[in-house]
Design a protein around this motif. Structure first.
Motif, PDB file in Angstrom:
ATOM      1  N   ASP A 129       0.827  -1.210   0.000  1.00 11.80           N
ATOM      2  CA  ASP A 129       0.000   0.000   0.000  1.00 11.80           C
ATOM      3  C   ASP A 129       0.859   1.256   0.000  1.00 11.80           C
ATOM      4  O   ASP A 129       2.016   1.232   0.410  1.00 11.80           O
ATOM      5  CB  ASP A 129      -0.904   0.019   1.237  1.00 11.80           C
ATOM      6  CG  ASP A 129      -2.053  -0.957   1.108  1.00 11.80           C
ATOM      7  OD1 ASP A 129      -2.127  -1.635   0.066  1.00 11.80           O
ATOM      8  OD2 ASP A 129      -2.871  -1.039   2.045  1.00 11.80           O
ATOM      9  N   ASP A 131       0.319   3.932   1.804  1.00  8.86           N
ATOM     10  CA  ASP A 131       0.193   4.776   3.001  1.00  8.86           C
ATOM     11  C   ASP A 131       1.175   4.418   4.109  1.00  8.86           C
ATOM     12  O   ASP A 131       1.023   4.881   5.237  1.00  8.86           O
ATOM     13  CB  ASP A 131      -1.246   4.711   3.531  1.00  8.86           C
ATOM     14  CG  ASP A 131      -1.681   3.279   3.753  1.00  8.86           C
ATOM     15  OD1 ASP A 131      -0.819   2.385   3.708  1.00  8.86           O
ATOM     16  OD2 ASP A 131      -2.888   3.056   3.962  1.00  8.86           O
ATOM     17  N   GLN A 133       1.471   1.802   5.767  1.00  8.13           N
ATOM     18  CA  GLN A 133       0.951   0.924   6.830  1.00  8.13           C
ATOM     19  C   GLN A 133       1.690  -0.405   6.810  1.00  8.13           C
ATOM     20  O   GLN A 133       1.838  -1.049   7.833  1.00  8.13           O
ATOM     21  CB  GLN A 133      -0.547   0.684   6.634  1.00  8.13           C
ATOM     22  CG  GLN A 133      -1.399   1.847   7.104  1.00  8.13           C
ATOM     23  CD  GLN A 133      -2.872   1.501   7.095  1.00  8.13           C
ATOM     24  OE1 GLN A 133      -3.418   1.144   6.057  1.00  8.13           O
ATOM     25  NE2 GLN A 133      -3.518   1.627   8.228  1.00  8.13           N
ATOM     26  N   ARG A 234      -1.712   4.807   9.330  1.00 10.87           N
ATOM     27  CA  ARG A 234      -1.594   5.469   8.038  1.00 10.87           C
ATOM     28  C   ARG A 234      -0.708   6.706   8.209  1.00 10.87           C
ATOM     29  O   ARG A 234      -0.920   7.495   9.129  1.00 10.87           O
ATOM     30  CB  ARG A 234      -2.989   5.913   7.614  1.00 10.87           C
ATOM     31  CG  ARG A 234      -3.201   5.891   6.155  1.00 10.87           C
ATOM     32  CD  ARG A 234      -4.640   6.162   5.836  1.00 10.87           C
ATOM     33  NE  ARG A 234      -4.971   5.532   4.561  1.00 10.87           N
ATOM     34  CZ  ARG A 234      -4.554   5.970   3.406  1.00 10.87           C
ATOM     35  NH1 ARG A 234      -3.790   7.033   3.347  1.00 10.87           N
ATOM     36  NH2 ARG A 234      -4.864   5.345   2.287  1.00 10.87           N
TER      37      ARG A 234
HETATM   38 MG    MG Z   1      -4.066   1.626   4.231  1.00  9.82          MG
END
Ligand code: MG
Ligand code: UDP
Length: 341
Positions: A129, A131, A133, A234
């Motif tokens: 991802d 972000d 994370q 995030r």
């Molecule tokens: Mg995420």
């Protein structure tokens, strides 16, 4: 003339294919691509590039990946400055590559687009991802498992203390639903994984339009390993996975990998028919004994029996629909891992 010129290098390259060092290098110092889907990630994309580029640089310096390894961002129809930022980042840092989808196609399709686009440009690909994370430090472990021969390495969340309860419940529920329906998925594994080039080649053989990558990879086989990673908050921005999207994904997961829901109709139909037959015996006896209102037996009997038969035949039709469904998906009927010649 033109055809000859394209055909020539191909035949010339063929012997290279058998050079022993090439496949070895693909394992020990692979050309790595990191595929990152982005949807309205302007707040975080700069930091993501900075951190992933640092990991890539370090891996290069350690000689663990090939010099031409790269980051590949898929802009999934962002309405914000994500793509513009990526263009700028590509100017200052050529290892930042990517593509922009014509509109928002959804997370799964964005990852698929990235994987299939880089398929011939990399020996192995990690998807994660945008972000942050997914802890990028796990990339080292991913590559370690790949070097040891794994073709698929699943990232699995270590105790997700900071994941919201609703998400935890949602994902447990989803895992339970999938496994009880007979579909394979790896517990606690989001779309953070490494796959080898041959797994990507196999992925290209999956022609379905409703893509549920976690199910597809788990379905393939191949040598797979698990790497545990920490889940971070995030880095910026908010989630794009609403409950609606999560339920849609779960439905895709179940309906793409299991015909059990259809079979439940057939089994339900048979059970109801058997029950109806038992009730029918009771109704007929009551009618013969004569202690019922006239017309009752002839009204109630068909309701039970026909109801059962209807659901049973619906189940039969559903079985065929299940067959049609699996035929139209045209998934590979077998997947070869190795061939002796
Ligand atoms: Mg995420
Ligand atoms: N994403 C995407 N298209 C979408 C929704 C999300 O490409 O339609 C990307 C998003 O940019 C992020 C990843 O998919 O990189 C996961 O999304 P998000 O972080 O919002 O989901 P969560 O982690 O909350 O489940």
């Amino acid at each position: 003339m033109k055809q000859e010129s394209t055909a020539l290098p191909l035949t010339k390259q063929e012997p290279n294919y058998h050079e022993p060092s090439a496949p070895d290098l693909a394992r020990t110092r692979p050309r790595l691509a990191i595929v990152v889907p982005c949807f309205n990630e302007e707040l975080v994309i700069g930091e993501t590039v900075r951190r992933l580029a640092a990991v890539l640089r370090d891996l290069r310096e350690r000689g663990q990946v090939a010099p031409d390894s790269f980051l590949f961002f898929v802009d999934d129809g962002s309405a914000d400055k994500t793509w513009g930022l990526l263009l700028d980042l590509n100017q200052s840092n050529p290892e930042v590559k990517g593509l922009k989808l014509a509109r928002n196609f959804g997370h799964q399709n964005a990852v698929l687009a990235g994987l299939l686009t880089v398929r011939h440009r990399a020996d192995c690909v990690i998807s994660m991802d945008a972000d942050l994370q997914h802890d990028e430090q796990a990339i080292y472990d991913f590559l370690g498992k790949y070097r040891d021969g794994a073709d698929i390495v699943y990232g699995v969340r270590r105790d997700a203390g900071n994941v919201p309860l609703s998400k935890k419940v949602g994902s447990s529920l989803f895992y339970w639903l999938m496994t009880s329906m007979g579909a394979k998925v790896v517990k606690g594994h989001p779309d953070y994984r490494l796959v080898s080039a041959r797994v990507l080649d196999t992925l290209a053989d999956y022609k379905e339009v409703n893509v549920f990558l976690r199910g597809i990879f788990a379905n393939m086989g191949f040598r797979s390993e698990v790497v545990y990673f920490d889940v971070h908050d995030r880095a910026a921005g908010t989630t794009h996975y609403s409950w609606r999207k999560m339920i849609a994904l779960a439905l895709d997961g179940v309906t793409s990998f299991s015909v059990v829901p259809l079979r439940i109709i057939a089994i339900g139909g048979v059970l109801i028919t058997l029950g109806a037959l038992a009730v029918a015996v009771f109704i007929i006896f009551s009618a013969i004994r004569g202690d019922v209102v006239p017309g009752w037996a002839s009204t109630v009997l068909p309701i039970y029996v026909l109801g059962g038969i209807q659901i049973m035949t619906l189940g039969l039709v559903a079985e065929y629909i299940g067959k049609i469904y699996s035929e139209v998906k045209q998934r590979p009927r077998f997947i070869t891992e190795q061939e002796l010649s």
